[in-house]
Design an enzyme around this catalytic site. Structure first.
Site, mmCIF file in Angstrom:
data_model
loop_
_atom_site.group_PDB
_atom_site.id
_atom_site.type_symbol
_atom_site.label_atom_id
_atom_site.label_comp_id
_atom_site.label_asym_id
_atom_site.label_seq_id
_atom_site.Cartn_x
_atom_site.Cartn_y
_atom_site.Cartn_z
ATOM 1 N N LYS B 83 0.854 -1.192 0.000
ATOM 2 C CA LYS B 83 0.000 0.000 0.000
ATOM 3 C C LYS B 83 0.886 1.237 0.000
ATOM 4 O O LYS B 83 1.906 1.278 0.719
ATOM 5 C CB LYS B 83 -0.904 -0.030 1.236
ATOM 6 C CG LYS B 83 -2.017 1.010 1.241
ATOM 7 C CD LYS B 83 -2.925 0.850 2.468
ATOM 8 C CE LYS B 83 -4.092 1.824 2.474
ATOM 9 N NZ LYS B 83 -4.988 1.637 3.645
ATOM 10 N N SER B 158 -9.958 1.567 2.454
ATOM 11 C CA SER B 158 -9.073 2.379 1.654
ATOM 12 C C SER B 158 -7.981 1.592 0.917
ATOM 13 O O SER B 158 -7.402 2.097 -0.032
ATOM 14 C CB SER B 158 -8.391 3.414 2.538
ATOM 15 O OG SER B 158 -7.535 2.784 3.473
ATOM 16 N N SER B 182 -10.233 -0.805 6.652
ATOM 17 C CA SER B 182 -9.595 -0.573 5.344
ATOM 18 C C SER B 182 -8.864 -1.766 4.752
ATOM 19 O O SER B 182 -8.442 -1.709 3.603
ATOM 20 C CB SER B 182 -8.625 0.601 5.436
ATOM 21 O OG SER B 182 -9.339 1.807 5.403
#
Ligand SMILES: [Mg+2]
Ligand SMILES: [Zn+2]
Lengths: 110, 488, 498
Positions: B83, B158, B182
């Site tokens: 990420k 997310s 997330s």
């Protein structure tokens, strides 16, 4: 239904346009007129939803700031490596003489 | 070009085994994944940056070490996607925000160091909602990621890029971060395994902070076993993170297949009714039945304060975020919008650099902390947090694990929830309580919904309850209906 | 340690030069001290003054995204030591974020302590016997340093005519203890004494090098005034930029007079920050404090609470060196004088010597006199106390005069030899009184006119002539006579003649 001791959220007046302007100033964000309008409405809706906690009795309940209870986490006072100045300054928008350069600072340190 | 990784090596476990044994080369494995990325990334947009050349160099080095008789570690030659809020030295780390565009950290996150030490090969930095604020990856400054199962739908967020990367076969495993769901919510929406470890189990050092008391790094994987192997690599005490748990936690991989015989598992009543889509509830009850069939004792649990979690979360997380994101001021790194004086420069930089959702949360958090409102909002939210943790404590006296949906619905369509922030926030109702309590939870794929989109089931565990949580996950995985290949 | 004493606050007031009214000055000081640790508060960068800019920095103290703080053990140790030295109670504490935007602060918040500081409720006993309360002494991080530049050549380091600024973060994250004093101070002089005493405590404990000129000890003063007897405190101004002891005293007195002047001419004092201009000798207006700051304090989620155990606090107490106030009490008690009379001895670091010399049998008054007047030299503290005791005993027995004693003492400090050896070598023989009396009678006879004037003259005349006769006798005895004894004999003779 609502506990008189736990109605703190309910007691808070709804967020106003002036609040939004003040908060934007505190957060160093410049908002347009339409953004102020929009944020006022959206924040009011979110805060209104937060009123559902009114029905919870939090009298005498301690606040929880950390999920895992640790205390006294310390490190030894031993010098370790620093980062290379050039590597850090290379990331900066403006530098001069090994320092970070910014426009004049008006207004004093609090 | 073939988009299929070579010789059926599609899991981290099989890749590492083959590479360590010299039966496969890390470089060949990597090339297979890079080919898949090349084929479908333009459509999916899972990555902010693909590190093809860097990955090739690392893979070659792994192969050299194996040839020299070295063991590169439990993730030898395993491609992994990171990420883009995990700091990577000398490699842009953007948080999908314009304000950090071009910033290269001078250091690696602890998890990035651990991955390198375990022989993993980073293939790229994945897309996310700006600063991890969102549930659809639509808040990325660099455009949304698409759900590999239906590119008209969101991958969740997310960590949408990391979930989509695994679902699309761009890497067998990836890392995300979970502040209010997330990792688990996009895992559910993309049909992969996603784990939110106990707060403090995985070091946050080098994870760009959203809400410090809630953030936790965790794995995505195609299989429960891969998630277990990856978690065991990244878990452990880090002296650079003061909130890192000092005592060593038991690894999860060795007991993965010990089953659930005798485990007491509770269905959270408050999250198994109103607000949940009927197909989601259908899969939840099927999962409970599968666990029961495997020997678990299923009962009904109650977390009365669970539904208040959303209110507490949307005060606590923005409050911490408003402070964490103050440092993006155009002085030391990132984009600057010039102005005649520093105060104005900071304001112009932040105004131009942050997207709408980030501004909204900064505003909300600043308000919740400001003079006169602290007690009513932030102070009260911290007390609600205590109540939720107490409810969990009570439930865990009766149960070893809890069960709930991960997401109230399957993946929604782009733009469906962007108009009203509150509607978007309500997506996180099942995942948020775990972050508030600091506990562990994971989402395991368990079939599809009426629309054919994946549905995940959430297994919740108390702090450091990862071992039984993974055992239950392995049972669910074995019992899950096969969803078939991801359609290209 | 010293709380047995009954403290009386000196009543200090100022008289208005224009109206003659009596005013009281009320001052509370906030002092920031940099701790003398090897590394910074939350990272392992060196805590070092004067290095090349931005060389002592890392992701943590630059506030880079993703970095996290870890508390320095020695900071806690030093903060607790200082707290206990200030007679504070050490409490369980937490860190908080103080949120405000300023470019020298890398995270745009300062990690400090807010509602639960580590040290609370102490005091400092000053050398003059007054006591100043300490509200709290908490840990916080320092900021970087701004340098203001003017492209026009001049401008110097002034913020107001700068065209741009340059920032060095070497100081960012250096550990500070902020000592918040209670508004117990009543004059610029007392404020100086307070800061001086605090400095002595910092040095005695080794917690800080307390160099005001290098900024490792910085002072802000909250100053207000009220008419004597008025129970209501006036609006206060925070005076900043007090870079030396001298400027603390001057700035406070000046600021108080400015406020008195305003109030007496019917105006009001505005609550604001004011900056002391040492060159111009006045304060100038700074930021108005009318609009309250909104720092949005909340508990720092990246740090865990601090809960020092009773054992840890006990260990701090056990390792505590003797502090200045206790040293004054100890020496005062040994010498049988008030502690306020021995401030200088303690300040010079010679109280250990004095106490030991008295304990070794030295006459207290003579020991104190030597330490005060004749030992302001390097190496004095290394003098063996028994030798000092021997010296004053020789004097007391009349074997050495005070003047000879001083000469012998200087030799003792320089060589470490004992006083009798030195006296013998210098040929200092004790004069017996009969020989001295004979010499005095000779001098009287040789100066008969002066003598009769000495006998019959007024006090003034006699004072002058005492000097004359003592001088003559000293000359005749080559300085071996004791001045006091000579004077006593002269007065005996005068009484007999008169
Ligand atoms: Mg302070
Ligand atoms: Zn540092």
């Amino acid at each position: 239904m609502s506990d008189p001791h736990s109605s703190a959220v309910a007691d808070a007046a709804p967020i106003t346009r002036d609040d939004v302007v003040h908060v934007a100033r505190l957060a160093r964000l410049a908002l347009s007129e339409t953004e102020i309008e929009r944020f006022t409405g959206q924040l009011a809706a979110i805060l209104d939803h937060a009123r559902d906690v009114e029905s919870l009795d939090v009298e005498g309940v301690p606040p929880m700031s950390h999920p895992f209870p640790l205390v006294n986490v310390l490190r030894d006072d031993v010098v370790g490596p620093c980062v290379d100045r050039d590597e850090v300054l290379a990331m900066a928008p403006a530098v001069e003489d090994g320092r970070f350069r910014v426009p004049p600072i008006l207004g004093e340190e609090p | 070009m073939s988009a299929t990784p070579n010789d059926g090596l599609t899991t981290a476990a099989s890749i590492a085994r083959a590479v360590r044994a010299g039966a496969a080369s890390a470089r060949e494995v990597l090339e297979g994944y890079l080919a898949t990325i090349e084929g479908r990334e333009p459509e999916i947009h899972a990555f902010n940056l693909v590190l093809a050349d860097e990955a090739r160099a690392v893979a070659d080095e792994i192969d050299r070490r194996v040839a020299a008789g070295d063991d590169p570690g439990p993730l030898a030659g395993v491609p992994i996607a990171l990420k883009d809020n995990l700091c990577t030295r000398g490699i842009p780390t953007t948080c999908s925000s314009k304000i950090l565009e071009g910033w290269c950290p001078p250091y690696d996150a602890t998890v990035v160091q651990k991955l390198a030490a375990a022989g993993a090969v980073s293939v790229g930095k994945t897309n996310l909602d700006e600063f991890a604020m969102g549930s659809s990856t639509e808040n990325s400054a660099f455009g949304p990621t698409r759900n590999p199962h239906d590119t008209g739908r969101v991958p969740g967020g997310s960590s949408g890029g990391s979930a989509a990367a695994v679902a699309a076969g761009f890497a067998p495993v990836s890392l995300g971060s979970d502040t209010g769901g997330s990792i688990r919510q996009p895992a559910s929406l993309c049909g992969v395994v996603g784990v939110k470890p106990t707060y403090g189990l995985v070091s946050r050092y080098g994870l760009v902070a959203f809400a410090s008391s809630l953030d936790q790094i965790g794995p995505f994987a195609g299989t429960v076993e891969d998630a277990a192997i990856l978690l065991d690599v990244i878990a452990g005490h880090d002296p650079r993170d003061s909130t890192s748990i000092p005592q060593a936690a038991a690894p999860v991989a060795p007991t993965l297949h010990d089953g659930v015989e005798g485990l007491r598992i509770g269905l959270i009543a408050e999250l198994a009714g109103e607000g949940m889509a009927s197909d989601v509830l259908g899969r939840l009850h099927a999962a409970a039945a599968a666990l029961e069939a495997a020997g678990a004792k299923i009962g009904e649990a109650s977390i009365p304060a669970a539904t208040y979690g959303l209110s507490a979360y949307y005060l606590i997380a923005p409050a911490e975020a408003s402070s964490n994101l103050a440092r993006y001021d155009g002085v030391r790194y990132g984009e600057r919008v010039d102005a005649p004086i520093t105060g104005e420069m900071m304001e112009a930089t932040r105004t131009a650099g942050f997207g709408d959702e980030v501004k909204r949360r900064i505003m909300l958090g600043t308000y919740a902390l400001s003079a006169g409102y602290y007690d009513a909002y932030y102070g009260k939210a911290l007390k609600v947090r205590t109540l939720i943790a107490r409810d969990f404590d009570v439930a865990y006296e009766q149960f070893d694990l809890l069960l709930s949906p991960t997401s109230p619905t399957t993946a929604f369509r782009f733009g469906e929830k962007t108009a009203d922030p509150l509607t978007m926030y309500l997506n996180d109702v099942c995942t948020i309580p775990t972050n508030l309590a600091g506990h562990a939870a994971m989402s395991v794929p368990f079939g599809v919904g009426d629309d054919g989109m994946p549905i995940g089931v959430q297994i919740l565990a108390p702090a450091l309850g990862e071992v039984p949580m993974f055992r239950a996950a392995a049972v669910l995985e074995a019992a899950a209906p096969t969803t078939g290949e991801v359609s290209a | 340690m010293t709380d047995v004493q009954d403290k009386t606050e000196p009543k200090v007031t100022v008289t208005s030069p224009t109206t003659g009214d009596e005013w009281e000055i009320v001052v509370g000081l906030e002092v920031h001290c940099e701790l003398a640790t090897a590394t910074k508060l939350f990272c392992s960068c060196p805590n070092q003054f004067g290095d090349e800019p931005n060389t002592n920095v890392c992701p943590v103290c630059l506030g880079l995204p993703g970095s996290l703080p870890v508390l320095n053990h020695m900071v806690v140790e030093y903060a607790m030591t200082l707290g206990r030295a200030l007679e504070c109670s050490v409490e369980p504490s937490v860190f908080a974020r103080k949120n405000y935007f300023y470019p020298d602060m890398p995270k745009d918040y300062q990690v400090s302590q807010f509602d639960r500081p580590i040290n609370v409720d102490g005091f400092i006993d000053l050398a003059d016997g007054s006591r100043v309360g300490i509200e709290r002494a908490h840990i916080e991080e320092d900021t970087g340093k701004n340098m203001h530049k003017s492209t026009g050549g001049g401008g110097g380091n002034r913020i107001h005519d700068a065209d741009y600024s340059l920032i060095d973060y070497n100081r960012a994250g250096v550990p500070l203890v902020e000592i918040v004093g209670r508004p117990d101070i009543r004059s610029g002089e007392q404020a100086k004494a307070y800061v001086d005493e605090l400095r002595a405590i910092l040095l005695a404990t080794g917690v800080s090098d307390a160099k005001m000129e290098e900024g490792s000890m910085r002072c802000d003063a909250n100053v207000s005034v009220r008419r004597v007897g008025d129970p209501v405190l006036g609006k206060r101004c925070e005076v900043k930029n007090l870079n030396s002891l001298r400027s603390i005293g001057r700035a406070i007195d000046h600021e108080a007079l400015r406020q008195i002047d305003l109030l007496e001419s019917g105006e009001t004092v505005k609550q604001e920050t004011r900056h002391w201009d040492e060159e111009k000798g006045r304060t100038r207006s700074g930021r108005s404090k009318e609009e309250a700051e909104d720092y949005r304090y909340f508990q720092e989620p990246d740090l865990v609470p601090l809960e020092p155990s009773a054992e840890w606090i006990a260990a701090i107490d056990a390792a505590m060196p003797l502090l200045p106030a206790a040293r004054r009490v100890r020496l005062g008690a040994a010498a049988g004088v008030d502690p306020t009379a021995v401030a200088l001895h303690v300040e010079r670091g010679l109280d250990d010597l004095a106490v030991a010399a008295i304990e070794a049998g030295g006459d207290p008054a003579r020991v104190l006199t030597h330490v005060e007047h004749n030992l302001a030299v390097t190496g004095a503290a290394a003098l063996a106390p028994e030798l000092l005791a021997q010296l004053v005993t020789l004097e007391l027995e009349g074997k050495l005069t005070a003047t000879q004693g001083k000469t012998v003492l200087a030799d003792m400090v320089a060589t470490g030899r004992d006083p009798e050896t030195i006296a013998a070598e210098l040929g200092f023989e004790a004069m017996d009184t009969s020989a001295l009396e004979a010499t005095i009678d000779e001098i009287i006879a040789a100066n008969a006119d002066d003598w009769s004037e000495f006998v019959t003259g007024d006090d003034k005349k006699r004072g002058k002539l005492t000097g004359f006769f003592v001088g003559q006798i000293m000359k005749a005895t080559k300085g071996q006579a004791d001045g006091k004894i000579v004077t006593a004999i002269l007065n005996e003779r005068r009484a007999a003649a008169g």
